[in-house]
Design a protein around this motif. Structure first.
Motif, short mmCIF file in Angstrom:
data_model
loop_
_atom_site.label_atom_id
_atom_site.label_comp_id
_atom_site.label_asym_id
_atom_site.label_seq_id
_atom_site.Cartn_x
_atom_site.Cartn_y
_atom_site.Cartn_z
N UNK A 1 -6.91 10.58 8.69
CA UNK A 1 -6.60 11.68 7.62
C UNK A 1 -7.71 12.03 6.88
N UNK A 2 -7.72 13.15 6.34
CA UNK A 2 -8.76 13.92 5.64
C UNK A 2 -9.11 13.02 4.49
N UNK A 3 -10.29 13.11 4.03
CA UNK A 3 -10.89 12.42 2.71
C UNK A 3 -10.07 12.89 1.46
N UNK A 4 -9.70 14.14 1.73
CA UNK A 4 -9.02 14.78 0.66
C UNK A 4 -7.61 14.27 0.58
N UNK A 5 -6.86 14.15 1.61
CA UNK A 5 -5.64 13.23 1.82
C UNK A 5 -5.60 11.80 1.31
N UNK A 6 -6.90 11.07 1.62
CA UNK A 6 -6.85 9.92 1.30
C UNK A 6 -7.00 9.77 -0.26
N UNK A 7 -7.92 10.54 -0.70
CA UNK A 7 -7.90 10.67 -2.48
C UNK A 7 -6.76 10.74 -2.95
N UNK A 8 -5.97 11.72 -2.59
CA UNK A 8 -4.63 12.05 -3.16
C UNK A 8 -3.48 10.70 -3.02
N UNK A 9 -3.48 10.13 -1.92
CA UNK A 9 -2.45 9.10 -1.82
C UNK A 9 -3.03 7.84 -2.32
N UNK A 10 -4.38 7.85 -2.50
CA UNK A 10 -4.83 6.28 -3.09
C UNK A 10 -4.85 6.43 -4.55
N UNK A 11 -4.70 7.71 -4.98
CA UNK A 11 -4.75 8.01 -6.52
C UNK A 11 -3.38 7.73 -6.78
N UNK A 12 -2.59 8.47 -6.33
CA UNK A 12 -0.96 8.65 -6.65
C UNK A 12 -0.24 6.98 -6.07
N UNK A 13 -0.39 7.07 -4.89
CA UNK A 13 0.49 5.73 -4.11
C UNK A 13 -0.30 4.57 -4.29
N UNK A 14 -1.47 4.73 -4.49
CA UNK A 14 -2.17 3.43 -4.66
C UNK A 14 -2.55 2.61 -3.19
N UNK A 15 -2.11 3.18 -2.00
CA UNK A 15 -2.25 2.45 -0.77
C UNK A 15 -2.30 3.60 0.47
N UNK A 16 -3.03 3.23 1.33
CA UNK A 16 -3.08 3.87 2.52
C UNK A 16 -3.28 3.01 3.71
N UNK A 17 -2.51 3.11 4.62
CA UNK A 17 -2.51 2.21 5.98
C UNK A 17 -3.20 3.21 6.92
#
Length: 256
Positions: free
Chosen positions: A2-18
């Protein structure tokens, strides 16, 4: 990826990225072998010292370092660009543990809902990195978590946790990055095989490590290895060590 931008959004709101299938099979095989050896070493020491942590081999790099897979894995740590986005600056290793979820295990230590930071701070102080050594499936005790729970100070009850929890799924070689405030636990392994992973929190350099990894550093180590092991953020032992030119200080500039 995923893009760094999508990672930033998901880690901020969901708290986790696999991130699926990041680590290749040759490295996975080395890690599995060394985790098994480290677990035997740790269990022996636990028993000798009158403590019992079934399914966990803590601080494996303190007993298995040079010539083992753990050092190579840290030297070539995956997903650094995403980790840097999370911290917005330097970071160091807080712990390095092997986590083994045995069939139908009842280890309260791993299976209770918890956060990996004992004091809740609504800022990015710590990031967990979980490397799947086996497939994480619906049945083999995959990590359970509540999406967005890193945003709330209050801990859920056990009943609420298990009613809302999702499973952290992915093939062997996947890596989960998650905010250490995320409420999670080990799941129940209903298969006949152990489910293995390596877990470690990464922290800001001004925080204390759970074990002193700076003793592993030698002059021949790379700048990256010195950084990740906390060598660049050691407190001075005395005034002589404190009063040194910038390049010779034990606590380097830019460490926070």
């Amino acid at each position: 990826m995923i893009s760094l931008e999508e990672f930033e959004d998901r880690i901020e709101n969901d708290g986790v990225v696999v991130f699926p299938s990041v680590v290749d099979e040759p490295m996975l095989e080395r890690l599995r072998k060394d985790v098994a050896t480290a677990y035997d070493i740790n269990r022996k020491m636990q028993k000798e010292n009158g403590v019992d942590y079934p399914g966990v081999a803590h601080h494996m790099i303190k007993s298995m370092w040079r010539g083992y897979s753990f050092a190579d894995y840290l030297e070539n740590l995956p997903l650094r660009e995403y980790i840097s986005v999370y911290f917005g600056g330097p970071y160091i290793l807080n712990a390095f543990s092997g986590l083994l979820n045995y069939p139908d295990a009842r280890a309260e230590y791993q299976n209770r809902p918890h956060r990996d930071v004992r004091t809740y701070f609504p800022v990015r102080l710590s990031l967990n990195m979980l490397t799947f050594l086996d497939d994480f499936t619906e049945d083999n005790g995959s990590t359970l978590y509540i999406t967005g729970s890193h945003l709330k100070k209050e801990m859920p009850s056990n009943e609420e946790f298990h009613a809302r929890a999702e499973k952290m799924l992915g093939p062997a070689g996947s890596i989960a990055l998650f905010n250490s405030n995320l409420v999670h636990s080990g799941g129940r392994n209903l298969t006949d095989k152990v489910r293995r992973c390596i877990g470690f929190p990464l922290i800001r350099p001004f925080m204390k490590q759970a074990c002193d990894y700076t003793t592993l550093v030698t002059d021949s180590d790379s700048d990256w290895m010195k950084q990740i092991l906390g060598y660049n953020s050691r407190p001075a032992k005395d005034l002589n060590e404190f009063y040194q030119p910038v390049g010779k200080r034990t606590y380097r500039m830019g460490q926070g």
